[in-house]
Structure formats: structure tokens, C-alpha cells
Design a protein around this motif. Structure first.
Motif, PDB file in Angstrom:
ATOM      1  N   LYS A 356       7.023  51.183  30.909  1.00 25.28           N
ATOM      2  CA  LYS A 356       5.935  50.207  31.011  1.00 25.28           C
ATOM      3  C   LYS A 356       4.578  50.908  30.944  1.00 25.28           C
ATOM      4  O   LYS A 356       3.682  50.498  30.207  1.00 25.28           O
ATOM      5  CB  LYS A 356       6.105  49.447  32.335  1.00 25.28           C
ATOM      6  CG  LYS A 356       5.113  48.351  32.608  1.00 25.28           C
ATOM      7  CD  LYS A 356       5.618  47.495  33.792  1.00 25.28           C
ATOM      8  CE  LYS A 356       4.668  46.349  34.107  1.00 25.28           C
ATOM      9  NZ  LYS A 356       3.517  46.750  34.910  1.00 25.28           N
ATOM     10  N   LYS A 357       4.465  52.013  31.686  1.00 20.68           N
ATOM     11  CA  LYS A 357       3.195  52.754  31.683  1.00 20.68           C
ATOM     12  C   LYS A 357       2.881  53.346  30.317  1.00 20.68           C
ATOM     13  O   LYS A 357       1.745  53.312  29.856  1.00 20.68           O
ATOM     14  CB  LYS A 357       3.266  53.909  32.695  1.00 20.68           C
ATOM     15  CG  LYS A 357       3.035  53.492  34.113  1.00 20.68           C
ATOM     16  CD  LYS A 357       2.850  54.738  34.979  1.00 20.68           C
ATOM     17  CE  LYS A 357       2.804  54.345  36.430  1.00 20.68           C
ATOM     18  NZ  LYS A 357       2.725  55.522  37.313  1.00 20.68           N
ATOM     19  N   GLU A 360       1.583  50.695  28.137  1.00 23.18           N
ATOM     20  CA  GLU A 360       0.224  50.312  28.532  1.00 23.18           C
ATOM     21  C   GLU A 360      -0.802  51.375  28.138  1.00 23.18           C
ATOM     22  O   GLU A 360      -1.917  51.056  27.752  1.00 23.18           O
ATOM     23  CB  GLU A 360       0.164  50.075  30.052  1.00 23.18           C
ATOM     24  CG  GLU A 360       0.800  48.753  30.473  1.00 23.18           C
ATOM     25  CD  GLU A 360       1.104  48.675  31.973  1.00 23.18           C
ATOM     26  OE1 GLU A 360       1.677  47.649  32.382  1.00 23.18           O
ATOM     27  OE2 GLU A 360       0.793  49.629  32.715  1.00 23.18           O
ATOM     28  N   GLU A 361      -0.392  52.634  28.216  1.00 25.95           N
ATOM     29  CA  GLU A 361      -1.311  53.727  27.868  1.00 25.95           C
ATOM     30  C   GLU A 361      -1.424  53.918  26.363  1.00 25.95           C
ATOM     31  O   GLU A 361      -2.191  54.757  25.884  1.00 25.95           O
ATOM     32  CB  GLU A 361      -0.824  55.040  28.518  1.00 25.95           C
ATOM     33  CG  GLU A 361      -0.987  55.066  30.028  1.00 25.95           C
ATOM     34  CD  GLU A 361      -0.106  56.146  30.700  1.00 25.95           C
ATOM     35  OE1 GLU A 361       0.541  56.939  29.984  1.00 25.95           O
ATOM     36  OE2 GLU A 361      -0.057  56.166  31.944  1.00 25.95           O
ATOM     37  N   LYS A 366       3.178  49.504  20.251  1.00 23.22           N
ATOM     38  CA  LYS A 366       3.944  48.276  20.438  1.00 23.22           C
ATOM     39  C   LYS A 366       4.840  47.914  19.259  1.00 23.22           C
ATOM     40  O   LYS A 366       5.751  47.104  19.398  1.00 23.22           O
ATOM     41  CB  LYS A 366       2.979  47.125  20.731  1.00 23.22           C
ATOM     42  CG  LYS A 366       2.170  47.408  21.985  1.00 23.22           C
ATOM     43  CD  LYS A 366       1.428  46.226  22.532  1.00 23.22           C
ATOM     44  CE  LYS A 366       0.953  46.591  23.944  1.00 23.22           C
ATOM     45  NZ  LYS A 366       0.475  45.525  24.738  1.00 23.22           N
TER      46      LYS A 366
END
Ligand SMILES: *Cc1c(COP(=O)(O)O)cnc(C)c1O
Ligand SMILES: [Zn+2]
Length: 422
Positions: A356-357, A360-361, A366
């Protein structure tokens, strides 16, 4: 017969015969199994694997045993799931879960390494097996040694989760709970291995044991239709699994089974025990041992045997490392359960939280394919969720009590839409 040529030092490349050896006597480097890839290339086409059993033994030509396996006949070949719900939540397009929370017989990826180690131990003539373990290895050595008729000694830190202790004891090994952390247990076991002629699966027959982890990666490549993902997030304890997943992809590439490997391998650890991630963050080659303090006990190795090689693997692949706090681990366990219906242990919480991190980073873009490694089952680490997942709603056994309980809470029950029947 196997395709094993012998053992080779990972540092000075000195060669050794295939015996119960694990360190180079010249440079103290770790030994690794070496295969005859020329012969493998001539004799083992991809179709031979595809015709094999639906277990990890379909890859036995890439494993270091000569005879038939003595345990783990149904181990491996676990699901690779397209995780649409979790992918939507994390905003990624192509997410897979490699789910070893349902690996047989003891519900973690350790069954892969243990069946290879025990089969080799039998070939070497050992009558007693042993291990230093953070829990899952203990379960697997206990169960599989029972089946394969070994005497068995299990060494664990004294503060392990109840589920992991019970899931060893039931197979009737001798369990020794050492008052210390894993690194102290391991140091003690190395001394014991010097005195007693037991097969410590992750010490004196470690080169053979470690090869079993390759099957986790082999399966991912085959299940993705003979390709590899752009990213894989892997939990790191001793650092063996992460290096062997990479090795498995590279072996398939060498064999011509798959195209050039462009997978970025990402290391996931708990913030409370992250010597490998720290080395990656500091761009250092030196693994500084730490004192573990985390709920992810299966990953709580402060001085990882293969830490150096884990760092090297991540760097060579272009991957990264990231940590998860205890709260993030719990949230991630709940997230995976809520979205995909998979109950993983704390190690799986670490990989989901780290994935998840990294998304996000922006480290994992994606639109690129990715695999999250789930390596163990949540039923073994229930303590981690105590007081964090609510309680059942307790009622008397009547319809009115049922409806009242919800009215009191101000929660309206869904009517449902089942077709009306008489
Ligand atoms: C042992 C273990 C790992 C990590 O294995 P290493 O090869 O020691 O890095 C990961 N997940 C679970 C559940 C484990 O039990
Ligand atoms: Zn050497």
C-alpha cells in the motif's frame, strides 16, 4: 537422479560435494546448490513441468533431492488470485495475491522448504531433525517429521503466539522454549548442531532447505502464463525467500521458459525489526543487527543469515524496501480480509501494508502488474487482533431479541432481495 552438480561457495566460488555442508571452510561464505543447467536445458522442456503433479514437486528437476520425497506430497501449488477488490481499493490495475496461507500441511510457505530439507535429510541418513524457528518453521518441521518418521527437536523463543506453539506440540515433537529472542535461539542451535548429529533444517542443511523457496516463485511465473510480474512484495525474516524468488525467476529465464525478467523485488519488514530495509534506506551493504520489537513475530529476526544477499537481490532488481508499524500491520490484515476474504498472519499484514505504501509513494506505478506475497495463516496469530475487530452481538434466541438488539444500536437491517417463496 537429480541435476545437482554439488555445492558452491557464494563468495569465493569454491566447489564442494553434495554433502551436509553449509559454510565454506576457506572464506566462511554460505554454500549454495549448483545445478547442471546445460543438461536441464536439453532434458527438461516446459511441457514436462506442465504435465507434473499439482504440487511443488512438478519442479523437482530444480530441487536438490535424488530419490523420491518423504513428505510434502501435497505441498505447494497454492492459488495465485487476481485481487480485484483490493486492487480497486489500492488504485492498481493488475494485482495478484500468491496465497501460501493455505499451503499444506501447516498453512505457511515453510512447508515448501521443509519437505525438501527432510527428503534430503533422509538421503543423508539422518534420523533426527531439528530447527530454530520463529513459529511457522517449527509447525512444519513438527508435522512433516512426524509423517517421515524422524525424531524431532523444535527450538522457539519462549514468547511465541499460542497458535504456533499448539500447532507444533500436537505433532508430538520435543519443543524447547528458549528464554530469548530468535537470534539467541539460533545461536544456541548452532552450538547444539556442533555437538549432536541432527539435521537442523535451517542450519547444517540450509543450502538444500533454502532451495524449496524457489517453488514459490516458479509457481508465480507459471500461473501468470509463463511471465513474471513487474513488481513483487516479499516479506523478509532471514532473507532466504526473497533471494530464492529472484533465483527462481532467473533460472526460468536461463532455461528459456520465460522472457527476460524485469521484476522489481521489494522487501517488506516490520518497523520494529527491519535490518534489511534499514540497509536499503541507508544505501549500505552492512546489515546492522537489531533487537526485534514487533507483533510480526514470524519475521522477527534481528540478525538475518541472508540479509546481505536480500539487500543485493533488491538492488539488482531495481526494487526497494519499506517497513510497517504494528498498527499498519493490523489494519492491513483487516484490509485483506475485508476485500479478498483471506485471513493472513502478521507477516501478510506486513506485505499488504508495505505494498500500500509503495503504491502511495509512486514506487509501484498504478498501471504495472504486481504480486503481494502472503506467506502464512491468520489463525496462528490471533493475539494480534485482540480488541481490534469488534465483538459478536450477543442475544437471547428469539426473533424479537434479534431485532431489538439492532434497534437499540440504531442499525437498520437490510431487507435483502431473495425471491419470495412459499
Ligand atoms: C519464515 C517466514 C518468512 C520469511 O522467510 P525468510 O526466508 O527467513 O526470509 C515470511 N513469512 C512467513 C509467514 C514466515 O514464516
Ligand atoms: Zn568461500
Amino acid at each position: 537422479m537429480s541435476y545437482v552438480k554439488g555445492l558452491k561457495c557464494r563468495e569465493c566460488e569454491r566447489r564442494y560435494p553434495k554433502e551436509a555442508l553449509y559454510v565454506c571452510e576457506y572464506c566462511f561464505g554460505p554454500l549454495e546448490v549448483e545445478y547442471d543447467y546445460e543438461r536441464l536445458k536439453k532434458e527438461v522442456p516446459r511441457s514436462k513441468i506442465e504435465r507434473g503433479p499439482k504440487s511443488l514437486w512438478r519442479y523437482r528437476d530444480f530441487l536438490p533431492i535424488d530419490g523420491d520425497p518423504v513428505s510434502g506430497l501435497s505441498s505447494g501449488f497454492t492459488p495465485l488470485l487476481r485481487a480485484e477488490n483490493l486492487g480497486r481499493e489500492l488504485g492498481v490495475h493488475e494485482l495478484y495475491i500468491k496465497d501460501d496461507s493455505v499451503c499444506h500441511p501447516t498453512l505457511s510457505f515453510k512447508d515448501r522448504v521443509v519437505c525438501v530439507a527432510l527428503s534430503k535429510a533422509k538421503e543423508f541418513g539422518f534420523d533426527t531433525t531439528a530447527c530454530a524457528s520463529t513459529g511457522n518453521l517449527a509447525n512444519s518441521v513438527s508435522a512433516q517429521s512426524a509423517l517421515a518418521n524422524f525424531k524431532r527437536f523444535i527450538f522457539i523463543p519462549a514468547d511465541l503466539e499460542l497458535g504456533k506453539v499448539v500447532a507444533s506440540l500436537v505433532y508430538h515433537p520435543t519443543v524447547v522454549a528458549v528464554e530469548g529472542n530468535y537470534d539467541e535461539v539460533n545461536r544456541l542451535c548452532t552450538e547444539i548442531a556442533g555437538r549432536y548429529r541432527w539435521a537442523f533444517v535451517n542450519i547444517n542443511i540450509r543450502p538444500y532447505y533454502a532451495e524449496g523457496s524457489k517453488t514459490y516463485g516458479f509457481e508465480i511465473a507459471e500461473q501468470l502464463g509463463w511471465t513474471t510480474p513487474k513488481h513483487i512484495v516479499v516479506p523478509v525474516a532471514g532473507g532466504s525467500l526473497i533471494t530464492k524468488i529472484w533465483k527462481s525467476f532467473k533460472e526460468f529465464e536461463k532455461m528459456g521458459y520465460i522472457d527476460k525478467v524485469e521484476t522489481k523485488v521489494h522487501a517488506a519488514q516490520a518497523e520494529g525489526c527491519c535490518p534489511v530495509v534499514t540497509a536499503l534506506r541507508e544505501k549500505s551493504d552492512i546489515i546492522k543487527p537489531v533487537k526485534p520489537k514487533t507483533i510480526a513475530k514470524s519475521l522477527a529476526i534481528g540478525n538475518p543469515a541472508d540479509g546481505f544477499y536480500a539487500v543485493k537481490t533488491v538492488r539488482n532488481s531495481g526494487g526497494s524496501g519499506e517497513g510497517a508499524t504494528d498498527e499498519e500491520i493490523v489494519e492491513a490484515i483487516k484490509l485483506l480480509a475485508r476485500t479478498e476474504g483471506i485471513f493472513t498472519e502478521t507477516a501478510g499484514g506486513v506485505t499488504v501494508a508495505v505494498a500500500k505504501k509503495l503504491i502511495e509513494e509512486g514506487i509501484i506505478p498504478k498501471d504495472e502488474s504486481m504480486v503481494i506475497s502472503i506467506t502464512g495463516n491468520g489463525l496462528k496469530t490471533q493475539e494480534a487482533l485482540e480488541g481490534k475487530i469488534g465483538h459478536p452481538i450477543k442475544i437471547r434466541p428469539s426473533l424479537s431479541a434479534f431485532e431489538e438488539a439492532f434497534r437499540e444500536k440504531g442499525v437498520s437491517l437490510p431487507r435483502g432481495n431473495a425471491p419470495v417463496t412459499r
